[in-house]
Write an enzyme that holds these catalytic residues in place. Structure first.
Site, PDB file in Angstrom:
ATOM      1  N   CYS A 285      39.254  32.029  37.755  1.00  0.00           N
ATOM      2  CA  CYS A 285      39.897  32.880  37.004  1.00  0.00           C
ATOM      3  C   CYS A 285      40.287  32.396  35.491  1.00  0.00           C
ATOM      4  O   CYS A 285      40.149  33.095  34.593  1.00  0.00           O
ATOM      5  CB  CYS A 285      41.416  33.196  37.470  1.00  0.00           C
ATOM      6  SG  CYS A 285      42.200  31.588  38.058  1.00  0.00           S
ATOM      7  N   GLU A 460      53.012  29.147  38.071  1.00  0.00           N
ATOM      8  CA  GLU A 460      52.889  28.480  39.354  1.00  0.00           C
ATOM      9  C   GLU A 460      52.800  26.777  39.207  1.00  0.00           C
ATOM     10  O   GLU A 460      52.369  26.424  38.011  1.00  0.00           O
ATOM     11  CB  GLU A 460      51.711  28.708  40.198  1.00  0.00           C
ATOM     12  CG  GLU A 460      51.720  30.206  40.855  1.00  0.00           C
ATOM     13  CD  GLU A 460      50.686  30.618  41.702  1.00  0.00           C
ATOM     14  OE1 GLU A 460      49.550  30.513  41.431  1.00  0.00           O
ATOM     15  OE2 GLU A 460      51.214  30.876  42.850  1.00  0.00           O
TER      16      GLU A 460
HETATM   17  P1  NDP Z   1      41.890  41.695  44.029  1.00  0.00           P
HETATM   18  O1  NDP Z   1      42.776  42.071  42.895  1.00  0.00           O
HETATM   19  O2  NDP Z   1      40.674  42.673  44.364  1.00  0.00           O
HETATM   20  O3  NDP Z   1      42.687  41.500  45.301  1.00  0.00           O
HETATM   21  C1  NDP Z   1      43.737  40.430  45.512  1.00  0.00           C
HETATM   22  C2  NDP Z   1      44.246  40.630  46.608  1.00  0.00           C
HETATM   23  O4  NDP Z   1      45.102  41.693  46.716  1.00  0.00           O
HETATM   24  C3  NDP Z   1      43.530  40.672  47.870  1.00  0.00           C
HETATM   25  O5  NDP Z   1      44.161  39.986  49.083  1.00  0.00           O
HETATM   26  C4  NDP Z   1      43.565  42.170  48.218  1.00  0.00           C
HETATM   27  O6  NDP Z   1      43.350  42.702  49.375  1.00  0.00           O
HETATM   28  C5  NDP Z   1      44.957  42.489  47.766  1.00  0.00           C
HETATM   29  N1  NDP Z   1      45.216  43.948  47.457  1.00  0.00           N
HETATM   30  C6  NDP Z   1      44.404  44.908  46.950  1.00  0.00           C
HETATM   31  N2  NDP Z   1      44.968  45.822  46.614  1.00  0.00           N
HETATM   32  C7  NDP Z   1      46.498  45.697  46.725  1.00  0.00           C
HETATM   33  C8  NDP Z   1      47.513  46.511  46.800  1.00  0.00           C
HETATM   34  N3  NDP Z   1      47.620  47.687  46.252  1.00  0.00           N
HETATM   35  N4  NDP Z   1      48.642  45.972  47.275  1.00  0.00           N
HETATM   36  C9  NDP Z   1      48.831  44.745  47.639  1.00  0.00           C
HETATM   37  N5  NDP Z   1      47.600  43.917  47.848  1.00  0.00           N
HETATM   38  C10 NDP Z   1      46.561  44.315  47.259  1.00  0.00           C
HETATM   39  O7  NDP Z   1      41.161  40.459  43.672  1.00  0.00           O
HETATM   40  P2  NDP Z   1      39.949  39.450  44.326  1.00  0.00           P
HETATM   41  O8  NDP Z   1      40.189  39.039  45.728  1.00  0.00           O
HETATM   42  O9  NDP Z   1      38.778  40.287  44.217  1.00  0.00           O
HETATM   43  O10 NDP Z   1      39.752  38.018  43.527  1.00  0.00           O
HETATM   44  C11 NDP Z   1      39.181  38.081  42.336  1.00  0.00           C
HETATM   45  C12 NDP Z   1      39.945  38.369  41.312  1.00  0.00           C
HETATM   46  O11 NDP Z   1      41.414  37.399  41.270  1.00  0.00           O
HETATM   47  C13 NDP Z   1      39.531  37.850  39.934  1.00  0.00           C
HETATM   48  O12 NDP Z   1      39.660  39.175  38.825  1.00  0.00           O
HETATM   49  C14 NDP Z   1      40.309  36.967  39.301  1.00  0.00           C
HETATM   50  O13 NDP Z   1      40.475  37.082  38.101  1.00  0.00           O
HETATM   51  C15 NDP Z   1      41.625  36.922  40.033  1.00  0.00           C
HETATM   52  N6  NDP Z   1      42.105  35.684  40.186  1.00  0.00           N
HETATM   53  C16 NDP Z   1      43.103  34.972  39.645  1.00  0.00           C
HETATM   54  C17 NDP Z   1      43.600  33.823  39.449  1.00  0.00           C
HETATM   55  C18 NDP Z   1      44.883  33.480  38.827  1.00  0.00           C
HETATM   56  O14 NDP Z   1      45.574  32.492  39.315  1.00  0.00           O
HETATM   57  N7  NDP Z   1      45.054  33.808  37.625  1.00  0.00           N
HETATM   58  C19 NDP Z   1      43.121  33.063  40.501  1.00  0.00           C
HETATM   59  C20 NDP Z   1      41.982  33.580  41.304  1.00  0.00           C
HETATM   60  C21 NDP Z   1      41.328  34.820  41.258  1.00  0.00           C
HETATM   61  P3  NDP Z   1      41.893  42.821  49.866  1.00  0.00           P
HETATM   62  O15 NDP Z   1      40.769  42.304  48.793  1.00  0.00           O
HETATM   63  O16 NDP Z   1      41.592  42.032  51.156  1.00  0.00           O
HETATM   64  O17 NDP Z   1      41.503  44.197  50.110  1.00  0.00           O
END
Ligand code: NDP
Length: 486
Positions: A285, A460
């Site tokens: 990220c 965090e």
């Molecule tokens: P997503 O935003 O797609 O998903 C994150 C998590 O949220 C997953 O477990 C997902 O479930 C869950 N989720 C999705 N919709 C909902 C909802 N409506 N309510 C509750 N939970 C929900 O991210 P990705 O997993 O695709 O990860 C990549 C993204 O994460 C990148 O855009 C990156 O920038 C960000 N990121 C940020 C970091 C930071 O510290 N700032 C660190 C790492 C990544 P599921 O996917 O299983 O459907």
């Protein structure tokens, strides 16, 4: 078909593995080969209820324990993580496709750092006393209650540890939903916590897609939600949490600038730009995906960048020599390949890479560098989350600061210069939660981590996490007669 990483069951609740095959089945895929390595079930309402009920029950007893007792258990868990680093890293590699060379040093070990840090911090959390003449007020920092953690797929072990360590250290329970793409590692963490002596119910894991996460966020027993994910998901989860006035920590995406001035050490700046774009196949990220290079060193920078990028060893992430593995999924590969095509269509110059790599049916793409990128191109504006670096030119300090800040994101930023005053001036002006001077992407547990603007709220790690996993109670003590006018 043998499922080489099949866990005992899909969920871990109240100290034990639990299955409910009524939940929709989903496959876990090793991105290095496309092979199915486990088959799990999404949590049903019955599973979610069991997880919430046991967490709520266990949290009350846990909050009443002395902080040093809680700390002792976290220290034991950290020691177990370190002992099993090789095994945990191998699983992280299967789950995410990140090279074993990385997972051995960056995942479980950074999770253990968080457990050790918050174990040390737990007994130091105290209140204040406000003398008021005869009367006085004292404050107590209390746990929030049941906290929900929702993880992204890029750092499953680290994210689960960064959220659960402060939650547990300060007397909360944590119910964790990993990304459905990488559901395996968090189950191992749950096993380790139990082995270390953590009472059952305090760290539960439930599997599922967004809908499972969404149902946790709105349950009345939940006091806080900590999400690591994309900005659009963050908006939805933040809004849902607001309905119940819940606490939130949002760690979201970025499009961070990395600014290289003419006077920088070129090898260091090139190395940092590569780490900040290609480590974990660019799926980080805080990556510095907009690399601004000052006019005077542009060609020398690009020459070294091209040469060093072309020497990256791309391959099967299970092999120790491999420096770059696949992307996490077929969908992510499609997304990244589409951005590479967009970069070319919008007129950026492809310096190196850009092609898919056909290897073992995995999701590989070459590390890619675009030069002559302009601020309006989609590869300079949108988060790609893959190994695609955009190099932009700049002339003056003022100009680059304005352009670096012209984004909705604000997770991180970096500056390379030998002029220390300029380094600090830039850090002061950059709109980002973390700034690095002559370094990039180092996120030790001692330092607060989180975003400004659309990249998130809350922090965090570090002492800052105390604020996000406790709440203050004020106790007014009347020492004399009550002075009532009636
Ligand atoms: P997503 O935003 O797609 O998903 C994150 C998590 O949220 C997953 O477990 C997902 O479930 C869950 N989720 C999705 N919709 C909902 C909802 N409506 N309510 C509750 N939970 C929900 O991210 P990705 O997993 O695709 O990860 C990549 C993204 O994460 C990148 O855009 C990156 O920038 C960000 N990121 C940020 C970091 C930071 O510290 N700032 C660190 C790492 C990544 P599921 O996917 O299983 O459907």
């Amino acid at each position: 078909m043998t499922l080489i990483a099949q866990p005992t069951a899909s969920h871990f609740i109240d100290g034990a593995y639990v299955e409910d095959s009524a939940g929709a089945a989903f496959d876990v895929i090793f991105p290095g080969t496309g092979e199915v390595i486990a088959r799990l079930h999404e949590a049903t309402p019955a599973i979610i209820e069991a997880a919430l009920a046991s967490a709520a029950r266990a949290q009350k007893e846990w909050a009443a324990r002395k902080p040093v007792e809680r700390a002792r258990i976290l220290h034991r868990a950290a020691a177990l993580i370190r002992e099993r680093n090789a095994e945990l890293s191998a699983l992280e590699t299967l789950d995410t496709g990140k090279p074993i060379q990385e997972t051995l040093v960056a995942d479980a070990s950074s999770g253990a750092d968080a457990l050790e840090y918050f174990a040390g911090l737990a007994p130091t959390v105290t209140g204040e006393t406000m003398p008021l003449g005869r009367d006085f007020v004292y404050t107590v920092r209390e746990p929030l209650g049941v906290c929900v953690g929702i993880g992204a797929w890029n750092y499953p072990t680290q994210i689960a540890c960064w959220k659960s360590a402060p939650a547990l250290a300060f007397g909360n329970a944590m119910l964790f939903k990993p990304s459905e793409t990488t559901p395996l590692c968090t189950l191992k963490l749950a096993e380790i916590y139990i082995e270390a002596g953590l009472p059952a119910g305090l760290f539960n894991v439930v599997q599922g897609k967004g809908a499972v996460g969404a149902s946790l966020v709105t349950d009345p027993r939940v006091a806080k939600v900590s999400l690591t994910g994309s900005v659009p998901t963050g908006r939805r989860v933040y809004a849902a949490a607001a309905e119940g006035i819940r606490h939130v920590t949002m760690e979201l995406g970025g499009k961070s600038p990395l600014i290289v001035f003419d006077d920088a050490d070129i090898e260091d700046a090139v190395g940092a730009a590569m780490l900040g774009n290609f480590y974990s196949s660019g799926q980080i990220c805080s990556n510095g995906t907009r690399v601004f290079v000052q006019d005077g060193i542009k060609e020398r920078f690009l020459d070294r960048l091209k040469a060093r990028t072309e020497s990256i060893i791309l391959g099967d992430p299970r092999e120790e020599a491999t420096q770059m593995g696949p992307l996490v999924s077929a969908a992510q590969l499609e997304k990244v390949a589409a951005y590479v095509a967009a970069g070319q269509a919008e007129g950026a110059r492809l310096v190196t890479g850009g092609a898919r790599v056909l290897l073992n049916s995995g999701y590989y793409i070459q590390p890619t560098v675009f030069a002559d990128v302009t601020d309006d191109m989609s590869i300079a504006r949108e988060e790609i989350f893959g190994p695609v670096m955009a190099v932009l030119d700049f002339g003056s300090e003022e100009e680059v600061l304005a352009r670096a800040n012209a984004t909705e994101f604000g997770l991180a930023a970096g500056v390379f210069t030998r002029d220390l005053a300029r380094g600090h001036r830039m850090a002061a002006g950059l709109e980002a939660g973390t700034c690095w001077i002559n370094a990039y992407n180092l996120t030790p547990v001692e330092a607060p981590f989180g975003g400004v603007k659309q990249s998130g709220v809350g922090r965090e790690n570090s002492r800052a996490a105390i604020e996000h996993y406790t709440q203050v109670k004020s106790v007014y003590v009347g020492m004399g007669p009550v002075d009532a006018p009636y």
